[in-house]
Write an enzyme that holds these catalytic residues in place. Structure first.
Site, PDB file in Angstrom:
ATOM      1  CB  CYS A   2      -0.888   0.027   1.237  1.00  0.00           C
ATOM      2  SG  CYS A   2      -1.910  -1.422   1.400  1.00  0.00           S
ATOM      3  NE  ARG A  27       4.648   1.706  -1.085  1.00  0.00           N
ATOM      4  CZ  ARG A  27       5.371   1.974  -0.014  1.00  0.00           C
ATOM      5  NH1 ARG A  27       6.426   2.743  -0.108  1.00  0.00           N
ATOM      6  NH2 ARG A  27       5.038   1.495   1.170  1.00  0.00           N
ATOM      7  CD1 TRP A  76      -0.028  -5.972  -3.218  1.00  0.00           C
ATOM      8  CD2 TRP A  76      -0.201  -6.734  -1.126  1.00  0.00           C
ATOM      9  NE1 TRP A  76       0.453  -7.264  -3.195  1.00  0.00           N
ATOM     10  CE2 TRP A  76       0.358  -7.754  -1.932  1.00  0.00           C
ATOM     11  CE3 TRP A  76      -0.406  -6.998   0.235  1.00  0.00           C
ATOM     12  CZ2 TRP A  76       0.720  -9.003  -1.433  1.00  0.00           C
ATOM     13  CZ3 TRP A  76      -0.039  -8.243   0.733  1.00  0.00           C
ATOM     14  CH2 TRP A  76       0.514  -9.233  -0.093  1.00  0.00           C
ATOM     15  CG  ASN A 102       0.210   2.325   3.624  1.00  0.00           C
ATOM     16  OD1 ASN A 102      -0.849   2.316   3.001  1.00  0.00           O
ATOM     17  ND2 ASN A 102       1.318   2.864   3.162  1.00  0.00           N
ATOM     18  N   GLY A 103      -0.693  -0.968   6.594  1.00  0.00           N
ATOM     19  CA  GLY A 103      -0.399  -1.797   7.760  1.00  0.00           C
ATOM     20  C   GLY A 103      -1.590  -2.675   8.103  1.00  0.00           C
ATOM     21  CD  GLU A 492      17.801 -13.414  -6.656  1.00  0.00           C
ATOM     22  OE1 GLU A 492      17.322 -13.874  -5.607  1.00  0.00           O
ATOM     23  OE2 GLU A 492      17.386 -12.372  -7.178  1.00  0.00           O
ATOM     24  CE  LYS A 496      14.317 -11.902  -9.080  1.00  0.00           C
ATOM     25  NZ  LYS A 496      15.053 -11.504  -7.907  1.00  0.00           N
ATOM     26  CD  GLU A 499      10.492 -12.373  -7.249  1.00  0.00           C
ATOM     27  OE1 GLU A 499      11.605 -12.325  -7.801  1.00  0.00           O
ATOM     28  OE2 GLU A 499      10.119 -11.542  -6.414  1.00  0.00           O
ATOM     29  CG  HIS A 515      21.137 -37.070  -1.665  1.00  0.00           C
ATOM     30  ND1 HIS A 515      21.550 -38.292  -1.178  1.00  0.00           N
ATOM     31  CD2 HIS A 515      22.259 -36.410  -2.033  1.00  0.00           C
ATOM     32  CE1 HIS A 515      22.882 -38.352  -1.233  1.00  0.00           C
ATOM     33  NE2 HIS A 515      23.329 -37.219  -1.749  1.00  0.00           N
ATOM     34  CE  LYS A 614      11.782  -3.066  -5.692  1.00  0.00           C
ATOM     35  NZ  LYS A 614      12.538  -4.231  -6.180  1.00  0.00           N
TER      36      LYS A 614
HETATM   37  C1  AGP Z   1      12.842 -10.008  -4.980  1.00  0.00           C
HETATM   38  O1  AGP Z   1      12.774 -10.235  -6.336  1.00  0.00           O
HETATM   39  C2  AGP Z   1      11.600  -9.977  -4.268  1.00  0.00           C
HETATM   40  N1  AGP Z   1      10.572  -9.301  -4.893  1.00  0.00           N
HETATM   41  C3  AGP Z   1      11.601 -10.115  -2.770  1.00  0.00           C
HETATM   42  O2  AGP Z   1      12.036 -11.400  -2.490  1.00  0.00           O
HETATM   43  C4  AGP Z   1      12.426  -9.098  -1.954  1.00  0.00           C
HETATM   44  O3  AGP Z   1      13.787  -9.298  -2.175  1.00  0.00           O
HETATM   45  C5  AGP Z   1      12.079  -9.261  -0.461  1.00  0.00           C
HETATM   46  O4  AGP Z   1      10.726  -8.983  -0.279  1.00  0.00           O
HETATM   47  C6  AGP Z   1      12.929  -8.398   0.445  1.00  0.00           C
HETATM   48  O5  AGP Z   1      12.814  -7.049   0.131  1.00  0.00           O
HETATM   49  P1  AGP Z   1      13.793  -5.979   0.741  1.00  0.00           P
HETATM   50  O6  AGP Z   1      15.151  -6.243   0.197  1.00  0.00           O
HETATM   51  O7  AGP Z   1      13.239  -4.656   0.312  1.00  0.00           O
HETATM   52  O8  AGP Z   1      13.770  -6.156   2.233  1.00  0.00           O
END
Ligand code: AGP
Length: 619
Positions: A2, A27, A76, A102-103, A492, A496, A499, A515, A614
């Site tokens: 949000c 965001r 959000w 927000n929150g 990672e 990616k 996501e 395993h 974000k």
């Molecule tokens: C990364 O591609 C993500 N969207 C997510 O995992 C992100 O890295 C995570 O939410 C942590 O965010 P920050 O680094 O702003 O704390």
């Protein structure tokens, strides 16, 4: 997640709010709304829409509102489905209070039951509407006070009764030239420009209007009356504002010649990495300068263990750093998901130094882990990208990664910036302990070569990876395999791909294949091997052959001049020879491009993947 933008000044509030909401889009959100003082007798008109801010802008522009006070929000969804009724701003059922929040208000159920008995009604399923009605309830109760004081007192009393997290801005029908904001574990910042004031969840929301900002702390309340404002704590003790000048690039939201922010940010990595290291090396001592840690060499030598905490991509960066710091500085390192650490009550040794890593500096789990570690008396440092973020301000010191604003929800340049910053930390700590002058020199040269190498690799890989993505985009599953320092890069790469393209992807250390995960392998389940670690290459080739023997397709990332038999793979991408310390940073680049192009092939929204935000400011 949000976002909040509010405005009080002389310009058209609708346009200021809509521009601010557009700047907050990165965001992640699913609906948006504004409230502007444009109704009869200066009352507030509320407009909301599901989906993009453009849709809200079309509705708002038809209304031609002239008011110069208003609040806006991107939501959000947490409590309640994605629909207009649940979008913010909310208005209390007696019409007195308008709120953006927000929150999460955790005790909203008993509060709602209480308010229902008091005659308030609810349109939405949100916890935010409960807070809005609670403020209205107290406002009604405090009728003996003058409106302005009554408004402030009703917000203050309500916030003392809620549990959870919040960044709020409230308006009151009886005081149309006023607004009140407050925060707890969710950011809120005041922007000041001559006769105009802004309250937002993110300085970017008022970028282009002013660079002068006051970051509110938890448990502070700001009361704006026209062009004046005052800040106080919950005991009504006044607080003098600390006005900071924000150093930002107002053009950060421009795409230039790129099609997506993610693509732009992938290709910005050479410059971003240069920024991260600029001015931070001492050639004479072949070490790094990290004054922001605010710790003397003596104090740093007393450290027996490091604990690195982060979430998502930041957690993966910590895993790379575990390897780098243990190898080059010979200090034992533990890595934990910040979200788990905060509840685990882990026994920590006395001389443990804690680092939290967060691009946004606002991730609630990482912030809570920071506070938990400080509560237990541990010095807690931070690596963040966003200057002035809550984590940056609450930590005992740290390092800014200086990667520049990252808009794409999937982290790319922030990840390489985090790893690069942590590599400098490994060098700094290493040179205080056993690392020799010449090893230090090699390390410094490797980090200095990063930018050129990253640029070469991105240019060389872009077209071949695009073709690879076209060939593999139809698969629904993927395995990513790497060993040692490359295992976190496999994680990672898989993150990616998940996501961005919603393909099921898993990562394992390559030797773990036998395993369990090898049971998944068949012609529909391709594997991507990171075969860039020369030491374990023969073993990795063995694992590739095992996949091939089971009809699994293999993509390999190899190193020029280091032979991999052609029968071990179907497709291969070669990277140039490089020093091991920077291998993770360079190896992740083709994986970022792969996820990007596969997502495009599958017509996915690469900059705003479904369900993701974000900055994750709720648990
Ligand atoms: C990364 O591609 C993500 N969207 C997510 O995992 C992100 O890295 C995570 O939410 C942590 O965010 P920050 O680094 O702003 O704390």
């Amino acid at each position: 997640m949000c976002g909040i933008i509010s405005y009080i000044g002389k310009s058209n509030a609708t346009q200021v709010l809509l521009n601010g909401l557009k700047r907050l889009e990165y965001r992640g959100y699913d609906s948006a709304g504004i409230a502007v003082n444009d109704g009869p007798h200066n009352s507030f008109v509320i407009l909301k829409s599901v989906g993009r801010v453009e849709t809200l802008a079309e509705i708002a522009n038809q209304k031609k509102m002239q008011g110069s006070v208003g609040i806006g929000h991107t939501r959000w969804a947490t409590h309640g489905e994605i629909c207009e009724v649940n979008a913010h701003p909310h208005c209390s059922s007696d019409g007195k209070i308008i709120l953006v929040h927000n929150g999460v208000i955790e005790n909203y159920v008993p509060l709602k039951n209480f308010l229902l008995k008091e005659g308030f009604s609810f349109k939405s399923d949100t916890d935010s509407e409960v807070l809005c009605n609670l403020i209205a309830y107290h406002y009604g109760r405090l009728h003996a006070l003058m409106p302005s004081k009554r408004f402030l007192e009703s917000v203050r009393t309500s916030l003392l009764e809620v549990q959870g997290t919040y960044g709020i801005v409230a308006l009151c029908k009886d005081c149309p030239q006023e607004m009140i904001g407050s925060k707890k574990s969710s950011p809120l910042v005041l922007g000041i420009h001559e006769d105009e004031l802004f309250l937002a969840s993110d300085v970017g929301a008022f970028a282009g209007h002013t660079k002068d900002a006051v970051f509110l702390d938890d448990n502070e309340i700001i009361h704006i009356q026209g062009k004046n404002f005052s800040i106080q704590d919950f005991s009504n003790v006044p607080i003098s504002p600390n006005v900071e000048t924000i150093d930002w690039d107002v053009n950060f939201t421009h795409l230039g010649h790129y099609s997506h922010y993610m693509q732009k940010e992938i290709f910005e990595q050479p410059a971003a990495l240069d920024n991260t290291i600029r001015g931070r090396f001492s050639q004479d001592d072949s070490t790094a300068h990290l004054g922001g840690l605010r710790m003397s060499a003596h104090e740093l030598r007393q450290v027996d263990r490091l604990l690195l905490l982060g979430c998502g991509t930041a957690y993966n960066a910590c895993l790379v750093a575990e390897n780098l710091i243990e190898r080059y500085a010979r200090i034992p390192v533990e890595v934990e998901c910040a979200s788990e650490f905060r509840y685990r009550n882990a026994p920590l040794e006395k001389n443990t130094l804690v680092f939290v890593v967060s691009q946004s500096g606002e991730t609630i789990d990482t912030l809570a882990a920071l506070r938990e570690s400080q509560r237990k008396g541990f010095r807690t440092l931070a690596i963040t990208n966003v200057v002035g973020s809550t984590i940056a301000r609450e930590s005992d010191g740290g390092i800014y990664q200086r990667s520049g604003p990252e808009i794409g929800v999937a982290s790319t340049k922030a990840f390489t910036g985090q790893v690069c910053t942590l590599a400098m930390l490994a060098l700094y700590l290493g040179r205080m302990r056993g690392m020799s002058f010449s090893e230090g020199c090699n390390f410094v040269s490797a980090l200095k070569s990063l930018s050129t190498l990253a640029s070469q690799v991105l240019d060389a890989c872009d077209t071949p990876i695009k073709s690879l993505a076209e060939a593999y985009a139809h698969y629904e599953h993927f395995l990513f395999l790497g060993r040692q320092i490359l295992y976190p890069i496999a994680l990672e790469g898989a993150l990616k791909l998940k996501e961005l393209s919603y393909i099921h992807a898993e990562a394992y250390p390559a030797a773990e294949l036998k395993h369990g995960p090898i049971a998944l392998v068949d012609e529909k389940y391709p594997s991507l091997f990171l075969a860039t670690d020369p030491l374990l290459l023969p073993k990795t080739i063995g694992n590739m052959m095992e996949v091939k023997a089971r009809k699994g397709k293999v993509i390999a990332i190899g190193i020029e001049g280091v032979e991999i038999p052609s029968k071990a793979y179907d497709d291969i991408i070669y990277l140039p020879q490089m020093c091991e310390a920077i291998l993770p940073i360079i190896t992740v680049l083709p994986l970022q491009l792969f996820a990007y192009y596969v997502a495009l092939e599958r017509h996915c929204d690469v900059d705003k993947p479904r369900n993701l935000a974000k900055s994750v400011t709720v648990e």
